[in-house]
Design a protein around this motif. Structure first.
Motif, PDB file in Angstrom:
ATOM      1  N   TRP A 137      25.340  47.231  46.207  1.00 35.35           N
ATOM      2  CA  TRP A 137      25.723  46.938  47.585  1.00 35.35           C
ATOM      3  C   TRP A 137      25.851  45.425  47.809  1.00 35.35           C
ATOM      4  CZ3 TRP A 137      27.996  50.068  50.674  1.00 35.35           C
ATOM      5  CH2 TRP A 137      27.731  51.430  50.655  1.00 35.35           C
ATOM      6  N   ALA A 138      24.936  44.667  47.275  1.00 32.71           N
ATOM      7  CA  ALA A 138      25.021  43.214  47.442  1.00 32.71           C
ATOM      8  C   ALA A 138      26.272  42.656  46.778  1.00 32.71           C
ATOM      9  CB  ALA A 138      23.764  42.557  46.860  1.00 32.71           C
ATOM     10  N   TYR A 139      26.622  43.178  45.603  1.00 32.37           N
ATOM     11  CA  TYR A 139      27.852  42.758  44.920  1.00 32.37           C
ATOM     12  C   TYR A 139      29.068  43.006  45.806  1.00 32.37           C
ATOM     13  CZ  TYR A 139      31.743  43.182  41.593  1.00 32.37           C
ATOM     14  OH  TYR A 139      32.963  43.078  40.956  1.00 32.37           O
ATOM     15  N   LEU A 140      29.125  44.177  46.440  1.00 36.21           N
ATOM     16  CA  LEU A 140      30.248  44.482  47.314  1.00 36.21           C
ATOM     17  C   LEU A 140      30.263  43.579  48.543  1.00 36.21           C
ATOM     18  CD1 LEU A 140      30.202  48.388  47.172  1.00 36.21           C
ATOM     19  CD2 LEU A 140      31.835  46.847  46.075  1.00 36.21           C
ATOM     20  N   LEU A 141      29.098  43.282  49.108  1.00 41.98           N
ATOM     21  CA  LEU A 141      29.046  42.410  50.279  1.00 41.98           C
ATOM     22  C   LEU A 141      29.451  40.987  49.953  1.00 41.98           C
ATOM     23  CD1 LEU A 141      25.721  43.668  51.933  1.00 41.98           C
ATOM     24  CD2 LEU A 141      28.063  44.054  52.731  1.00 41.98           C
ATOM     25  N   VAL A 142      29.264  40.565  48.707  1.00 42.20           N
ATOM     26  CA  VAL A 142      29.635  39.206  48.304  1.00 42.20           C
ATOM     27  C   VAL A 142      31.122  39.102  48.003  1.00 42.20           C
ATOM     28  CG1 VAL A 142      29.345  37.458  46.494  1.00 42.20           C
ATOM     29  CG2 VAL A 142      27.346  38.572  47.477  1.00 42.20           C
ATOM     30  N   PHE A 143      31.677  40.068  47.274  1.00 46.34           N
ATOM     31  CA  PHE A 143      33.044  39.930  46.775  1.00 46.34           C
ATOM     32  C   PHE A 143      34.090  40.703  47.574  1.00 46.34           C
ATOM     33  CE2 PHE A 143      30.576  38.861  42.943  1.00 46.34           C
ATOM     34  CZ  PHE A 143      31.161  37.645  42.640  1.00 46.34           C
ATOM     35  N   ALA A 144      33.698  41.707  48.346  1.00 46.83           N
ATOM     36  CA  ALA A 144      34.694  42.458  49.108  1.00 46.83           C
ATOM     37  C   ALA A 144      35.378  41.600  50.179  1.00 46.83           C
ATOM     38  CB  ALA A 144      34.060  43.699  49.738  1.00 46.83           C
ATOM     39  N   PRO A 145      34.653  40.790  50.979  1.00 44.53           N
ATOM     40  CA  PRO A 145      35.348  39.980  52.000  1.00 44.53           C
ATOM     41  C   PRO A 145      36.406  39.037  51.441  1.00 44.53           C
ATOM     42  CG  PRO A 145      33.001  40.101  52.482  1.00 44.53           C
ATOM     43  CD  PRO A 145      33.177  40.707  51.132  1.00 44.53           C
ATOM     44  N   PRO A 146      36.123  38.213  50.412  1.00 42.72           N
ATOM     45  CA  PRO A 146      37.211  37.360  49.916  1.00 42.72           C
ATOM     46  C   PRO A 146      38.344  38.137  49.287  1.00 42.72           C
ATOM     47  CG  PRO A 146      35.272  37.168  48.507  1.00 42.72           C
ATOM     48  CD  PRO A 146      34.851  37.915  49.728  1.00 42.72           C
ATOM     49  N   ALA A 147      38.044  39.267  48.630  1.00 41.08           N
ATOM     50  CA  ALA A 147      39.118  40.063  48.032  1.00 41.08           C
ATOM     51  C   ALA A 147      40.037  40.641  49.095  1.00 41.08           C
ATOM     52  CB  ALA A 147      38.524  41.182  47.173  1.00 41.08           C
ATOM     53  N   VAL A 148      39.461  41.153  50.173  1.00 45.92           N
ATOM     54  CA  VAL A 148      40.270  41.744  51.235  1.00 45.92           C
ATOM     55  C   VAL A 148      41.043  40.666  51.999  1.00 45.92           C
ATOM     56  CG1 VAL A 148      40.173  43.020  53.406  1.00 45.92           C
ATOM     57  CG2 VAL A 148      38.758  43.742  51.468  1.00 45.92           C
ATOM     58  N   VAL A 149      40.368  39.584  52.350  1.00 50.23           N
ATOM     59  CA  VAL A 149      41.026  38.519  53.124  1.00 50.23           C
ATOM     60  C   VAL A 149      42.161  37.897  52.325  1.00 50.23           C
ATOM     61  CG1 VAL A 149      40.692  36.235  54.121  1.00 50.23           C
ATOM     62  CG2 VAL A 149      39.003  38.031  54.543  1.00 50.23           C
ATOM     63  N   LEU A 150      41.909  37.557  51.058  1.00 43.74           N
ATOM     64  CA  LEU A 150      42.969  36.956  50.250  1.00 43.74           C
ATOM     65  C   LEU A 150      44.086  37.960  49.980  1.00 43.74           C
ATOM     66  CD1 LEU A 150      41.008  34.806  47.633  1.00 43.74           C
ATOM     67  CD2 LEU A 150      42.346  34.029  49.580  1.00 43.74           C
ATOM     68  N   GLY A 151      43.726  39.231  49.798  1.00 50.31           N
ATOM     69  CA  GLY A 151      44.764  40.236  49.582  1.00 50.31           C
ATOM     70  C   GLY A 151      45.700  40.356  50.757  1.00 50.31           C
ATOM     71  N   VAL A 152      45.151  40.393  51.973  1.00 49.89           N
ATOM     72  CA  VAL A 152      45.988  40.511  53.180  1.00 49.89           C
ATOM     73  C   VAL A 152      46.778  39.228  53.419  1.00 49.89           C
ATOM     74  CG1 VAL A 152      45.934  40.816  55.674  1.00 49.89           C
ATOM     75  CG2 VAL A 152      44.474  42.238  54.219  1.00 49.89           C
ATOM     76  N   ALA A 153      46.082  38.089  53.368  1.00 52.62           N
ATOM     77  CA  ALA A 153      46.732  36.820  53.701  1.00 52.62           C
ATOM     78  C   ALA A 153      47.840  36.469  52.710  1.00 52.62           C
ATOM     79  CB  ALA A 153      45.686  35.706  53.750  1.00 52.62           C
ATOM     80  N   CYS A 154      47.570  36.588  51.420  1.00 50.03           N
ATOM     81  CA  CYS A 154      48.567  36.201  50.419  1.00 50.03           C
ATOM     82  C   CYS A 154      49.727  37.200  50.351  1.00 50.03           C
ATOM     83  CB  CYS A 154      47.904  36.049  49.058  1.00 50.03           C
ATOM     84  SG  CYS A 154      46.773  34.639  48.945  1.00 50.03           S
ATOM     85  N   THR A 155      49.443  38.476  50.597  1.00 47.78           N
ATOM     86  CA  THR A 155      50.546  39.445  50.631  1.00 47.78           C
ATOM     87  C   THR A 155      51.475  39.169  51.806  1.00 47.78           C
ATOM     88  OG1 THR A 155      49.101  41.110  49.623  1.00 47.78           O
ATOM     89  CG2 THR A 155      51.120  41.896  50.663  1.00 47.78           C
ATOM     90  N   TRP A 156      50.888  38.863  52.956  1.00 47.11           N
ATOM     91  CA  TRP A 156      51.712  38.512  54.115  1.00 47.11           C
ATOM     92  C   TRP A 156      52.492  37.232  53.864  1.00 47.11           C
ATOM     93  CZ3 TRP A 156      51.198  34.086  57.195  1.00 47.11           C
ATOM     94  CH2 TRP A 156      52.023  34.072  58.337  1.00 47.11           C
ATOM     95  N   TRP A 157      51.857  36.235  53.220  1.00 47.96           N
ATOM     96  CA  TRP A 157      52.519  34.962  52.930  1.00 47.96           C
ATOM     97  C   TRP A 157      53.690  35.163  51.970  1.00 47.96           C
ATOM     98  CZ3 TRP A 157      49.984  30.488  49.679  1.00 47.96           C
ATOM     99  CH2 TRP A 157      50.841  29.382  49.678  1.00 47.96           C
ATOM    100  N   SER A 158      53.526  36.049  50.988  1.00 51.34           N
ATOM    101  CA  SER A 158      54.582  36.220  49.990  1.00 51.34           C
ATOM    102  C   SER A 158      55.854  36.804  50.582  1.00 51.34           C
ATOM    103  CB  SER A 158      54.079  37.135  48.866  1.00 51.34           C
ATOM    104  OG  SER A 158      53.933  38.462  49.343  1.00 51.34           O
ATOM    105  N   GLY A 159      55.729  37.599  51.649  1.00 50.31           N
ATOM    106  CA  GLY A 159      56.900  38.237  52.220  1.00 50.31           C
ATOM    107  C   GLY A 159      57.404  39.414  51.420  1.00 50.31           C
ATOM    108  N   LEU A 160      56.660  39.862  50.399  1.00 44.35           N
ATOM    109  CA  LEU A 160      57.054  40.991  49.564  1.00 44.35           C
ATOM    110  C   LEU A 160      56.435  42.261  50.135  1.00 44.35           C
ATOM    111  CD1 LEU A 160      56.525  39.294  46.076  1.00 44.35           C
ATOM    112  CD2 LEU A 160      58.659  39.493  47.385  1.00 44.35           C
ATOM    113  N   ALA A 161      57.133  42.906  51.045  1.00 42.87           N
ATOM    114  CA  ALA A 161      56.573  44.057  51.764  1.00 42.87           C
ATOM    115  C   ALA A 161      56.282  45.231  50.840  1.00 42.87           C
ATOM    116  CB  ALA A 161      57.535  44.483  52.874  1.00 42.87           C
ATOM    117  N   TRP A 162      57.023  45.351  49.741  1.00 40.95           N
ATOM    118  CA  TRP A 162      56.822  46.493  48.851  1.00 40.95           C
ATOM    119  C   TRP A 162      55.472  46.466  48.145  1.00 40.95           C
ATOM    120  CZ3 TRP A 162      55.903  45.477  43.716  1.00 40.95           C
ATOM    121  CH2 TRP A 162      56.258  44.218  43.257  1.00 40.95           C
ATOM    122  N   THR A 163      54.771  45.321  48.164  1.00 41.70           N
ATOM    123  CA  THR A 163      53.500  45.227  47.442  1.00 41.70           C
ATOM    124  C   THR A 163      52.302  45.718  48.261  1.00 41.70           C
ATOM    125  OG1 THR A 163      53.189  42.927  48.195  1.00 41.70           O
ATOM    126  CG2 THR A 163      54.337  43.278  46.090  1.00 41.70           C
TER     127      THR A 163
END
Length: 617
Positions: A369-395
């Motif tokens: 659980w601690a591992y998920l609490l440490v790494f899930a927020p940056p993984a989710v935030v970077l996944g959303v932010a960088c996908t939106w930045w790329s403009g590649l909707a299919w991803t």
């Protein structure tokens, strides 16, 4: 004194070149020689714009200097350290000169000296005078990088035990990884731009040549155009800088031993009486979160995946390619597995607290659980932010399916790996100041990087089928499939780790207390076999699999003609594909060879122990 220290260092190197250490030193030497040869080749290339060559060499010499700055942080302390001679009545400046002489004995110094020959070959193109000047300047440049490396390493030890220093270590470590695996992208960007014809901008040229590592190029160019005052002033400034660095180093060697940084808790905080973090598992989660926040080694472990992911996906922007941006989130989740694969080894003999209280299952689940609490927020935030930045909707469905599967799979793999393949490490209060001096998990990290790609495979297969069949519901079905796969893998591997910890916890604690990661032995005391073969297999397998296999194969199939150092790109596509496939197969074979060597060593241990017992009877 320098002669004594040199002989001492040669003796230590000769006796330590065994097993995996010798293999990694050999791989590093080969890669260094290739980089040195490439530097000399660059100094002989004819470019449309002659001024560009000097700027390129200045940038390459800056990379050499950066390698000397980060290298000691990557590889840990030097063979001979000042604290080895603390009790000897030796003046600090004399000791500094002796250690400096010993620093020039080694593979890295020899390889760097060969690389700096490029300054002489570059000067020879401009005449006899610049060539005669370049020889002593190249030697002075070598002294500068060695001294700078020692000073930075000594000063870094002051802050390395703090959280800030550990975070800086993580950034530098990740940057070195990114440059090692993806630095070729910068070369591709330069080759396919008009820089080689038009030259760098004035500001870029000024910045490149203002760095002390480039002062040799400045001196040679000045001598080539007859500006001898500047030609002599540049090496004079470099010599003065070397003298100052030697003075700083000698003063630093005389600094008394510093107390370790103590991160104090909150003494007045009341214990948690309820809520989601109540109970035994909740207590472990709270303990683990505090450890992730306070322990410098855990800080480095948390920083490296984020910086590595950002560096990997942002480098292609150098040639305006956004194809990797959406994968920042999955990259964080994937590399977190390799970074946190030895959690129990990082805690040292503190394992006894878990064993004596009988909380093995709660300890494993709390760490997950601690591992998920440490790494899930940056993984989710970077996944959303960088996908939106790329403009590649299919991803979007690909990223949404991969991230939960990778996070859940990682939560299972890190505890399973930590228990079933525990690598002993020093207790927290006995660690050296450098957070990177820890148990060697290089081989396992390589394996887990590829094993970590398996949990998201079912979810990504659904996304692929939905895309091919043009079925939106099937495409987005990969998201719940990724969540279910992650939960299943985390639960199953966590349960296996808890059973192993409960059944063989005493053996793991014995290994933690008595194991020596530098010299691994079987139960019968027989030296571990195949260490050199295993180390070479990990190193060469990584090179053949990724940069000589997967990357050129993707480039050929995508129609990208970026040669760089990819062998398959220098032949026709019809021949390049077989070469790339052969490299992939060779890399997989070497990985399998390394795994079999490790499995055979572990399998021999019980048999050797039985033979020893029979002999004693």
């Amino acid at each position: 004194m320098a002669g004594v220290l040199i002989r001492m260092k040669l003796s230590i190197i000769r006796n330590s070149m065994t097993g995996g250490r010798a293999a990694w030193m050999l791989v590093g030497a080969v890669l260094g020689l290739l980089f040195a040869a490439a530097t000399v080749w660059l100094s002989l290339v004819d470019l449309p714009n002659d001024d560009v060559l000097g700027d390129l060499l200045a940038g390459v010499f800056g990379m050499w200097t950066l390698g000397w700055l980060i290298g000691p942080l990557w590889g840990g302390s030097a063979v001979l350290r000042a604290d080895h001679f603390t009790l000897l009545p030796v003046p600090r400046r004399r000791l500094a000169v002796g250690l400096l002489g010993a620093a020039f004995v080694g593979i890295t110094t020899t390889v760097t000296a060969l690389g700096f020959v490029a300054l002489i070959t570059y000067a020879a193109r401009q005449g006899l005078g610049p060539a005669l000047l370049a020889a002593p300047v190249a030697a002075l440049q070598l002294v500068f990088v060695v001294l700078l490396s020692r000073v930075v390493h000594a000063l870094f030890g002051v802050v390395a035990a703090s959280r800030l220093g550990a975070a800086v270590t993580g950034v530098l470590f990740a940057a070195m990884l990114v440059l090692t695996q993806s630095g070729w992208m910068i070369v591709v960007a330069v080759m396919y731009s008009d820089v080689l014809e038009t030259g760098f901008s004035h500001l870029t040229t000024v910045v490149l040549r203002a760095i002390p590592s480039s002062w040799g190029v400045v001196a040679v160019d000045a001598a080539g155009r007859g500006d001898w005052p500047l030609a002599l002033a540049a090496p004079a400034g470099l010599a003065l800088l070397c003298a100052l660095l030697l003075l700083v180093w000698s003063v630093e060697l005389g600094t008394p031993r510093r107390a370790r940084v103590t991160v104090r808790g909150s003494a007045g905080r009341a214990p948690v009486g309820g809520g989601p973090l109540a109970g035994t598992t909740g207590a472990v989660v709270r303990k683990e979160l505090r450890t992730w926040w306070r322990d410098p080694l855990r800080t480095t472990t948390a920083v490296v995946p984020v910086v590595w992911a950002l560096g990997t996906v942002l480098l292609p922007l150098t040639f305006d390619a956004r194809i990797l941006l959406p994968w920042a989130g999955p990259a964080v989740a994937l590399f977190a597995i390799t970074s946190a694969c030895n959690l129990y080894g990082q805690d040292g003999t503190a394992l006894w607290q878990t064993l004596t209280t009988g909380t093995e299952r709660a300890d494993v689940r709390g760490r997950q659980w601690a591992y998920l609490l440490v790494f899930a927020p940056p993984a989710v935030v970077l996944g959303v932010a960088c996908t939106w930045w790329s403009g590649l909707a299919w991803t979007w469905p690909w990223v949404a399916a991969a991230v939960p599967a990778l996070l859940g799979g990682g939560a299972g793999l890190i505890v399973h790996s930590s228990v079933f393949g525990l690598v002993p490490g020093p207790d927290a209060h006995k660690r050296p100041s450098n957070p990177l001096e820890r148990a060697d998990t290089t081989g396992r990290s390589n394996v887990l990087f590829w094993v970590g790609l398996l949990p998201p495979a079912p979810a990504l297969a659904l996304v692929y089928l939905g895309t091919r069949l043009d079925l939106a519901w099937l495409t987005w079905a990969g998201v719940p499939a990724g969540v279910l796969t992650g939960v299943a893998v985390a639960w199953a591997l966590g349960a296996a780790a808890a059973r192993k910890l409960g059944a063989d916890g005493s053996d793991l604690l014995h290994t933690m207390r008595t194991g020596r990661p530098a010299v691994v032995r079987t139960a019968a005391g027989v030296a571990r076999r195949g260490g050199t073969v295993e180390g070479l297999s990990w190193g060469l397998g990584s090179i053949l699999l990724i940069p000589q296999g997967i990357v050129p194969l993707v480039f050929i199939l995508s129609g990208i003609r970026a040669r760089s150092w990819f062998l398959a790109m220098y032949v026709r596509p019809a021949l390049g594909v077989p070469i790339a496939v052969a490299s992939i197969l060779a890399g997989v074979t070497l990985y399998a060879r390394a795994l079999m060597t490790r499995v055979d060593n572990r399998a021999d241990a019980p048999a050797a122990a039985r033979d020893r017992d029979l002999e004693s009877v």
